[in-house]
Design an enzyme around this catalytic site. Structure first.
Site, mmCIF file in Angstrom:
data_model
loop_
_atom_site.group_PDB
_atom_site.id
_atom_site.type_symbol
_atom_site.label_atom_id
_atom_site.label_comp_id
_atom_site.label_asym_id
_atom_site.label_seq_id
_atom_site.Cartn_x
_atom_site.Cartn_y
_atom_site.Cartn_z
ATOM 1 N N ASP A 50 15.275 -8.882 -13.880
ATOM 2 C CA ASP A 50 15.744 -10.151 -13.465
ATOM 3 C C ASP A 50 14.498 -10.925 -13.150
ATOM 4 O O ASP A 50 13.935 -10.630 -11.878
ATOM 5 C CB ASP A 50 16.811 -10.089 -12.597
ATOM 6 C CG ASP A 50 17.551 -11.357 -12.705
ATOM 7 O OD1 ASP A 50 17.224 -12.593 -13.281
ATOM 8 O OD2 ASP A 50 18.631 -11.348 -12.320
ATOM 9 N N ASP A 67 15.663 -15.210 -18.634
ATOM 10 C CA ASP A 67 14.933 -14.407 -17.555
ATOM 11 C C ASP A 67 15.441 -12.968 -17.284
ATOM 12 O O ASP A 67 15.100 -12.795 -16.128
ATOM 13 C CB ASP A 67 15.038 -15.363 -16.397
ATOM 14 C CG ASP A 67 16.466 -15.725 -15.883
ATOM 15 O OD1 ASP A 67 17.429 -15.641 -16.656
ATOM 16 O OD2 ASP A 67 16.387 -16.171 -14.811
ATOM 17 N N GLU A 68 16.229 -12.620 -18.027
ATOM 18 C CA GLU A 68 16.898 -11.390 -17.698
ATOM 19 C C GLU A 68 17.135 -10.169 -18.996
ATOM 20 O O GLU A 68 17.546 -10.975 -20.149
ATOM 21 C CB GLU A 68 18.178 -11.429 -16.684
ATOM 22 C CG GLU A 68 19.310 -12.042 -17.306
ATOM 23 C CD GLU A 68 20.563 -11.960 -16.233
ATOM 24 O OE1 GLU A 68 20.592 -10.935 -15.718
ATOM 25 O OE2 GLU A 68 21.088 -12.961 -16.259
#
Length: 429
Positions: A29, A123-124
């Protein structure tokens, strides 16, 4: 934190490493991703509260630096409230094309480790590194190397949870933010989970949390000790079974690499409701330019163009049209979107939001294409690709259609376009 659960941060760590032998799942993350990307170009803002989001009256927070979060600012919060909580914050408009570019580079790093990468957002992602152990070492070492590569190559940080299941790995990455690495050994799952509040379990929203509180259940450990039949009776069979399994760390779901993009789109909420067709058409042009650029960047073209029109009373309608051949051209997308808007009969209806999306995607280089009799050999396709190159070098606003050079100020869109993701959902941090 026990010795079984080792939290790694930059610098030497005392004590023995955690046992990661049964932990093939990583959840990576990025830390305050949108803000972190902005700070790459504005390092003077480091250490200050920074908010990325729409700046208009209806703007919302897309991301907040950890300094801003200390004041209670968080994503999806109305920007007006965020400004009240942290009036000294620096507010920056989002640049989704830039975030998508950095995200693609980060995911390239992930895929050098394993093909089993399941993106959750820009983003993860989950990674299954079981097949990489012989080549790269144990999972904790792989996680540490990934964090270092992201830091060195992209200049931003990420937090990584290492565990035996996706559920526990995601919780672990959250617990070690920012810029941390947490291993939860297979035999330490209960020790890690049971002290946590029940809200940490997937599927526990406000109502479920209130229902559990009425039963006197405030921690995962308390919930785990309740018989399954009791949970099913109080919460329903599905929810009761789901929470019972998670309370013991049971999550059999594998890491599934994401299927190819099904749609790409963008939408915009106006600062004030708009009933001027000229402004609506100009906004459709701006959104078509964004969608076309994202299609070309992804290497895809699509056959179906759709528009989303939300009225002042929040009633929303969509209209779509399937083209004769796939396209990645903003010009084609705009013409089609405009015709759909005009055909919806809403040209004098006040609109709160408009959106443009292209669906039924496939590789652009495999899309059939037939030149029209009067089409020049070098035309719109080459022009738009040239615009892509200029935007890549000088920024997304460096070149644009003349109609977008001057935007009206009385109620035009506030500048918080929400970009469509790999599976058609809106992308936010």
């Amino acid at each position: 934190m026990s010795r079984k659960q080792q939290l790694h941060r930059p610098g030497p760590q005392p004590g023995p490493p955690a046992d990661d032998s049964g932990c093939p799942i990583l959840h990576v993350d990025m830390d305050a991703f949108f803000v972190s990307v902005e700070l790459l170009e504005r390092p003077e803002l480091r250490g200050r509260p920074v908010i990325v989001g729409g700046v208009g009256a209806r703007g919302v927070v897309s991301a907040a630096s950890y300094e801003a979060r200390e004041y209670g600012v968080h994503s999806a919060m109305p920007m007006s409230r965020a400004r009240r909580l942290c009036p000294q914050a620096v507010v920056l408009p989002p640049r989704h094309e830039r975030y998508a570019t950095v995200s693609a580079s980060v995911f390239e790093i992930f895929r050098t480790v394993t093909p089993l990468v399941e993106p959750l957002s820009l983003d993860e992602a989950f990674l299954d590194v079981a097949g990489a152990r012989r080549r790269l070492g144990p999972p904790a070492a792989i996680a540490a190397a990934l964090r270092e590569q992201v830091r060195e190559q992209q200049g931003i940080t990420c937090s990584v949870g290492v565990a035996s299941t996706k559920f526990v790995a995601k919780l672990a990455s959250t617990r070690c933010k920012p810029d941390g690495l947490l291993v939860v050994p297979a035999d330490g799952v209960e020790e890690f989970l049971h002290p946590l509040p029940v809200a940490a379990l997937w599927g526990v929203g406000e109502r479920t949390e209130e229902a559990l509180a009425r039963l006197g259940l405030r921690t995962v450990g308390q919930l785990a000790r309740v018989p399954l039949a009791t949970l099913q009776r109080e919460l329903g069979n599905a929810v009761g079974s789901h929470l019972h399994e998670l309370s013991w760390g049971r999550d059999p779901r594998p890491v599934v690499p994401r299927t190819p993009d099904r749609s790409i789109g963008a939408e915009e909420t106006f600062a004030t409701d708009i009933d001027d067709p000229e402004i609506i058409r100009r906004e459709l042009l701006r959104l078509a330019e964004k969608v076309g650029a994202r299609l070309r960047a992804s290497g895809n073209a699509g056959r179906t163009v759709s528009v989303k029109l939300r009225m002042a009373n929040f009633k929303t309608i969509t209209r779509s049209r399937t083209l004769r051949e796939p396209t990645d051209l903003a010009r084609v997308i705009y013409v089609t979107a405009t015709e759909l808007y005009e055909g919806a009969g809403l040209e004098r209806v006040r609109l709160r939001l408009v959106g443009v999306r292209v669906e039924n995607l496939g590789p652009a280089d495999q899309a059939p294409r037939q030149l029209a009799l009067d089409e020049p050999e070098i035309g719109w396709r080459e022009a738009e690709r040239a615009m892509d190159q200029v935007a890549h070098r000088f920024g997304s606003g460096a070149v644009r259609p003349a109609a977008l050079v001057r935007r009206a100020t009385h109620g035009e869109a506030e500048g918080e376009a929400r970009e469509g993701s790999r599976d058609g959902r809106d992308v936010r941090e």
